[in-house]
Motif scaffolding. Structure first.
Motif, PDB file in Angstrom:
ATOM      1  N   PHE A 168     -11.656  -8.935  -5.177  1.00 61.93           N
ATOM      2  CA  PHE A 168     -10.924 -10.219  -5.190  1.00 61.93           C
ATOM      3  C   PHE A 168     -10.713 -10.738  -3.769  1.00 61.93           C
ATOM      4  O   PHE A 168      -9.665 -11.287  -3.430  1.00 61.93           O
ATOM      5  CB  PHE A 168      -9.597 -10.115  -5.959  1.00 61.93           C
ATOM      6  CG  PHE A 168      -8.655  -9.016  -5.508  1.00 61.93           C
ATOM      7  CD1 PHE A 168      -8.861  -7.700  -5.903  1.00 61.93           C
ATOM      8  CD2 PHE A 168      -7.541  -9.299  -4.727  1.00 61.93           C
ATOM      9  CE1 PHE A 168      -7.983  -6.692  -5.510  1.00 61.93           C
ATOM     10  CE2 PHE A 168      -6.650  -8.309  -4.332  1.00 61.93           C
ATOM     11  CZ  PHE A 168      -6.883  -6.997  -4.720  1.00 61.93           C
ATOM     12  N   CYS A 276      -8.041   3.156   0.308  1.00 61.54           N
ATOM     13  CA  CYS A 276      -7.688   1.825   0.832  1.00 61.54           C
ATOM     14  C   CYS A 276      -8.081   1.709   2.316  1.00 61.54           C
ATOM     15  O   CYS A 276      -7.738   2.584   3.115  1.00 61.54           O
ATOM     16  CB  CYS A 276      -6.189   1.586   0.683  1.00 61.54           C
ATOM     17  SG  CYS A 276      -5.708  -0.018   1.348  1.00 61.54           S
ATOM     18  N   PRO A 277      -8.770   0.641   2.688  1.00 61.00           N
ATOM     19  CA  PRO A 277      -9.229   0.521   4.082  1.00 61.00           C
ATOM     20  C   PRO A 277      -8.128   0.172   5.074  1.00 61.00           C
ATOM     21  O   PRO A 277      -8.357   0.233   6.278  1.00 61.00           O
ATOM     22  CB  PRO A 277     -10.259  -0.614   4.007  1.00 61.00           C
ATOM     23  CG  PRO A 277      -9.798  -1.453   2.863  1.00 61.00           C
ATOM     24  CD  PRO A 277      -9.224  -0.493   1.858  1.00 61.00           C
ATOM     25  N   TRP A 328       4.588   1.113  -2.556  1.00 64.38           N
ATOM     26  CA  TRP A 328       3.201   0.873  -2.133  1.00 64.38           C
ATOM     27  C   TRP A 328       2.822  -0.597  -2.295  1.00 64.38           C
ATOM     28  O   TRP A 328       2.346  -1.240  -1.360  1.00 64.38           O
ATOM     29  CB  TRP A 328       2.255   1.777  -2.945  1.00 64.38           C
ATOM     30  CG  TRP A 328       0.815   1.565  -2.613  1.00 64.38           C
ATOM     31  CD1 TRP A 328       0.162   1.974  -1.487  1.00 64.38           C
ATOM     32  CD2 TRP A 328      -0.153   0.861  -3.402  1.00 64.38           C
ATOM     33  NE1 TRP A 328      -1.161   1.576  -1.527  1.00 64.38           N
ATOM     34  CE2 TRP A 328      -1.374   0.899  -2.700  1.00 64.38           C
ATOM     35  CE3 TRP A 328      -0.103   0.225  -4.637  1.00 64.38           C
ATOM     36  CZ2 TRP A 328      -2.535   0.307  -3.183  1.00 64.38           C
ATOM     37  CZ3 TRP A 328      -1.267  -0.355  -5.124  1.00 64.38           C
ATOM     38  CH2 TRP A 328      -2.462  -0.315  -4.398  1.00 64.38           C
ATOM     39  N   LYS A 332       2.117  -3.387   0.602  1.00 56.27           N
ATOM     40  CA  LYS A 332       0.820  -4.069   0.698  1.00 56.27           C
ATOM     41  C   LYS A 332       0.958  -5.587   0.726  1.00 56.27           C
ATOM     42  O   LYS A 332       0.321  -6.275   1.532  1.00 56.27           O
ATOM     43  CB  LYS A 332      -0.039  -3.702  -0.528  1.00 56.27           C
ATOM     44  CG  LYS A 332      -0.631  -2.336  -0.478  1.00 56.27           C
ATOM     45  CD  LYS A 332      -1.753  -2.305   0.515  1.00 56.27           C
ATOM     46  CE  LYS A 332      -2.110  -0.895   0.894  1.00 56.27           C
ATOM     47  NZ  LYS A 332      -2.778  -0.803   2.173  1.00 56.27           N
ATOM     48  N   GLY A 344      -1.357  -6.572   3.716  1.00 57.90           N
ATOM     49  CA  GLY A 344      -1.925  -5.220   3.822  1.00 57.90           C
ATOM     50  C   GLY A 344      -3.024  -4.984   2.809  1.00 57.90           C
ATOM     51  O   GLY A 344      -3.579  -3.893   2.738  1.00 57.90           O
ATOM     52  N   CYS A 345      -3.332  -6.002   2.019  1.00 58.26           N
ATOM     53  CA  CYS A 345      -4.414  -5.899   1.042  1.00 58.26           C
ATOM     54  C   CYS A 345      -5.476  -6.929   1.405  1.00 58.26           C
ATOM     55  O   CYS A 345      -5.165  -8.088   1.656  1.00 58.26           O
ATOM     56  CB  CYS A 345      -3.885  -6.168  -0.361  1.00 58.26           C
ATOM     57  SG  CYS A 345      -5.195  -6.212  -1.608  1.00 58.26           S
ATOM     58  N   VAL A 346      -6.732  -6.488   1.404  1.00 60.33           N
ATOM     59  CA  VAL A 346      -7.838  -7.398   1.728  1.00 60.33           C
ATOM     60  C   VAL A 346      -8.709  -7.691   0.510  1.00 60.33           C
ATOM     61  O   VAL A 346      -9.751  -8.333   0.622  1.00 60.33           O
ATOM     62  CB  VAL A 346      -8.696  -6.850   2.889  1.00 60.33           C
ATOM     63  CG1 VAL A 346      -7.877  -6.790   4.178  1.00 60.33           C
ATOM     64  CG2 VAL A 346      -9.270  -5.469   2.557  1.00 60.33           C
ATOM     65  N   GLY A 347      -8.313  -7.162  -0.656  1.00 64.77           N
ATOM     66  CA  GLY A 347      -9.025  -7.501  -1.885  1.00 64.77           C
ATOM     67  C   GLY A 347     -10.318  -6.747  -2.118  1.00 64.77           C
ATOM     68  O   GLY A 347     -11.197  -7.235  -2.837  1.00 64.77           O
ATOM     69  N   CYS A 348     -10.432  -5.531  -1.553  1.00 67.36           N
ATOM     70  CA  CYS A 348     -11.690  -4.774  -1.702  1.00 67.36           C
ATOM     71  C   CYS A 348     -11.846  -4.165  -3.089  1.00 67.36           C
ATOM     72  O   CYS A 348     -12.952  -3.813  -3.493  1.00 67.36           O
ATOM     73  CB  CYS A 348     -11.794  -3.684  -0.643  1.00 67.36           C
ATOM     74  SG  CYS A 348     -10.732  -2.248  -0.951  1.00 67.36           S
ATOM     75  N   GLY A 349     -10.743  -3.967  -3.801  1.00 69.49           N
ATOM     76  CA  GLY A 349     -10.794  -3.434  -5.163  1.00 69.49           C
ATOM     77  C   GLY A 349     -10.915  -1.925  -5.275  1.00 69.49           C
ATOM     78  O   GLY A 349     -10.944  -1.379  -6.387  1.00 69.49           O
ATOM     79  N   ARG A 350     -10.964  -1.211  -4.151  1.00 72.75           N
ATOM     80  CA  ARG A 350     -11.169   0.245  -4.226  1.00 72.75           C
ATOM     81  C   ARG A 350     -10.050   0.943  -4.997  1.00 72.75           C
ATOM     82  O   ARG A 350     -10.300   1.859  -5.777  1.00 72.75           O
ATOM     83  CB  ARG A 350     -11.239   0.845  -2.817  1.00 72.75           C
ATOM     84  CG  ARG A 350     -12.539   0.595  -2.077  1.00 72.75           C
ATOM     85  CD  ARG A 350     -12.504   1.370  -0.757  1.00 72.75           C
ATOM     86  NE  ARG A 350     -13.713   1.208   0.019  1.00 72.75           N
ATOM     87  CZ  ARG A 350     -13.894   0.263   0.940  1.00 72.75           C
ATOM     88  NH1 ARG A 350     -12.946  -0.641   1.181  1.00 72.75           N
ATOM     89  NH2 ARG A 350     -15.016   0.196   1.628  1.00 72.75           N
ATOM     90  N   CYS A 351      -8.796   0.515  -4.766  1.00 71.42           N
ATOM     91  CA  CYS A 351      -7.690   1.232  -5.416  1.00 71.42           C
ATOM     92  C   CYS A 351      -7.753   1.075  -6.926  1.00 71.42           C
ATOM     93  O   CYS A 351      -7.227   1.914  -7.660  1.00 71.42           O
ATOM     94  CB  CYS A 351      -6.344   0.748  -4.876  1.00 71.42           C
ATOM     95  SG  CYS A 351      -6.072  -1.026  -5.089  1.00 71.42           S
ATOM     96  N   ILE A 361      -3.888  -3.267  -9.113  1.00 70.40           N
ATOM     97  CA  ILE A 361      -2.894  -4.003  -8.307  1.00 70.40           C
ATOM     98  C   ILE A 361      -2.789  -5.462  -8.756  1.00 70.40           C
ATOM     99  O   ILE A 361      -1.695  -6.036  -8.768  1.00 70.40           O
ATOM    100  CB  ILE A 361      -3.239  -3.878  -6.796  1.00 70.40           C
ATOM    101  CG1 ILE A 361      -2.163  -4.499  -5.921  1.00 70.40           C
ATOM    102  CG2 ILE A 361      -4.600  -4.473  -6.475  1.00 70.40           C
ATOM    103  CD1 ILE A 361      -2.359  -4.229  -4.412  1.00 70.40           C
TER     104      ILE A 361
HETATM  105  S1  SF4 Z   1      -7.624  -3.832  -3.128  1.00 70.91           S
HETATM  106 FE1  SF4 Z   1      -6.460  -1.901  -3.049  1.00 70.91          FE
HETATM  107  S2  SF4 Z   1      -7.715  -0.549  -1.737  1.00 70.91           S
HETATM  108 FE2  SF4 Z   1      -8.437  -2.654  -1.347  1.00 70.91          FE
HETATM  109  S3  SF4 Z   1      -7.208  -3.388   0.392  1.00 70.91           S
HETATM  110 FE3  SF4 Z   1      -6.106  -4.014  -1.478  1.00 70.91          FE
HETATM  111  S4  SF4 Z   1      -4.628  -2.355  -1.813  1.00 70.91           S
HETATM  112 FE4  SF4 Z   1      -6.186  -1.536  -0.418  1.00 70.91          FE
END
Ligand code: SF4
Ligand code: SF4
Length: 376
Positions: A168, A276-277, A328, A332, A344-351, A361
């Motif tokens: 996202f 999370c990056p 958490w 974020k 603190g979230c860049v939207g990578c989706g890993r979590c 999230i």
């Molecule tokens: S999507 Fe999840 S893993 Fe990715 S930056 Fe946001 S909180 Fe961290």
């Protein structure tokens, strides 16, 4: 002559020449490669180690590799590894001490880090590196371990043409096009008999490396083709997150019943913080040898999902799973903004992908917003 700001085209078959130019400058190449059913980041020798012809299928708690028939070299989203693994490694020795003639001699660890080239840094990851720059370099205290790695690393970014099911970045304003911070940024274009990379030159050293690979100047049609890849990717985000007023929302919803509900599913495994990056929390441990002649102090990754993380004299501050999840997500999406001036979230989706029970999230933030709207 190649300069920052230039746009070039490098044929896909010549990508290896670009990577060779980095190797010849002494860089160790780190990039995506297939291992154990996932696209991980690891040392690579050249373009032949990239996951050519692979893509990924991602959802909450779900990750699978699938073949693709166009031979794309970067036709997938981010995997379980983030670049913090090398910039803010899981374990860093701070100092060693040894017994010497009845006294202890302490020695800081001053070994220089390897000269890395990060190959295939995605736009959300570039944003995550900018976030960690603020954390480790932007405050009163500069972290020397991070700074030495960060300053020497060459960043070869790749804009995202194939976002994953849990991505996202559009909601977070971090992608799918590479933002600032790269030496070179590629957009892979596969269309109408062409397979090449439109290359943006970000820095002087990027220009020097690009000049060593066969290339031609990008024509307006090449820039349009790259823009079309980005427009298509923007429309294929797997997730979205409404960021409007989210900081105030989370501050208001400290007692939201959703925190107890998510606690019933959360295993407190800490996977979300490990992948999370941007998560940067760490603790310190000491280790001595059995003879008591040498000791070592290490900084190691820690997670706000463990009870020990919030231990102060007398016990932990956050004893319930709900309190830890609230901490958490609130850090974020809310307190990070106050602390560092960015999300603190860049939207990578890993979590979302790597949570074993698929806690999401974006779903949790939406549920809190809906709960408030419904007056619960
Ligand atoms: S999507 Fe999840 S893993 Fe990715 S930056 Fe946001 S909180 Fe961290
Ligand atoms: S949210 Fe998921 S990944 Fe994070 S601690 Fe809970 S179960 Fe583990």
């Amino acid at each position: 002559m190649t300069n920052p700001g230039d746009a070039l085209v490098v044929e896909a078959r010549e990508l290896d020449a670009l990577l060779r130019a980095l190797r010849e400058r002494g860089h160790t190449l780190l990039g995506p490669t297939v291992r154990e059913g996932a696209i991980v980041l690891d040392e690579i020798g050249g373009a032949s180690d990239l996951p050519a012809g692979w893509t990924d299928e991602q959802d909450g708690g779900h990750y699978r590799l699938r073949p693709r028939d166009d031979g794309a070299l970067f036709g997938y989203a981010v995997g379980p590894h983030a670049w913090k693994r090398w910039l803010h490694p899981p374990a860093v020795v701070r100092w060693r001490a040894r017994r010497d003639a009845g006294a202890f001699v302490a020695e800081p660890d001053t070994a220089p880090p390897p000269l890395y080239a990060f190959v295939g840094v995605r736009p959300c990851e570039l944003a995550a590196i900018r976030v960690q720059d603020r954390v480790f370099l932007g405050g009163l205290f500069v972290d020397p371990a991070y700074r030495s790695r960060r300053e020497s690393a060459f960043v070869l970014a790749v804009s995202c043409g194939c976002p994953g099911g849990t991505c996202f970045c559009v909601s977070m304003g971090t992608g799918p096009k590479a933002g600032p911070g790269f030496d070179l940024a590629l957009t892979e274009v596969i269309a109408a008999g062409r397979h090449d990379f439109v290359v943006e030159v970000g820095t002087e050293r990027g220009a020097e490396v690009a000049a060593d690979a066969p290339h031609r100047p990008a024509a307006p049609a090449d820039l349009e083709a790259a823009a079309a890849v980005m427009a298509s990717a923007e429309g294929r985000m797997g997730r979205s997150l409404d960021m409007a007023g989210i900081k105030e929302l989370l501050y208001r919803r400290y007692e939201d019943p959703r925190w107890d509900e998510v606690a019933k599913r959360c295993l407190a495994c800490a996977n979300c913080t490990m992948v999370c990056p941007t998560c940067f929390c760490a603790t310190v441990e000491d280790e001595t040898d059995l003879q008591g002649t040498a000791t070592e102090r290490r900084r190691i990754w820690d997670s706000c999902f463990s009870q020990e993380f919030s231990y102060v004299h007398g016990g932990s501050v956050r004893t319930s799973g709900g309190a830890r999840y609230r901490q958490w997500i609130t850090h974020k999406l809310a307190t990070w903004l106050d602390q560092f001036g960015v999300s603190g979230c860049v939207g990578c989706g890993r979590c979302i992908t790597w949570c074993p029970v698929g806690i999401d999230i974006t779903t949790e933030a939406r549920a809190v917003r809906q709960g408030e709207a419904q007056g619960s």
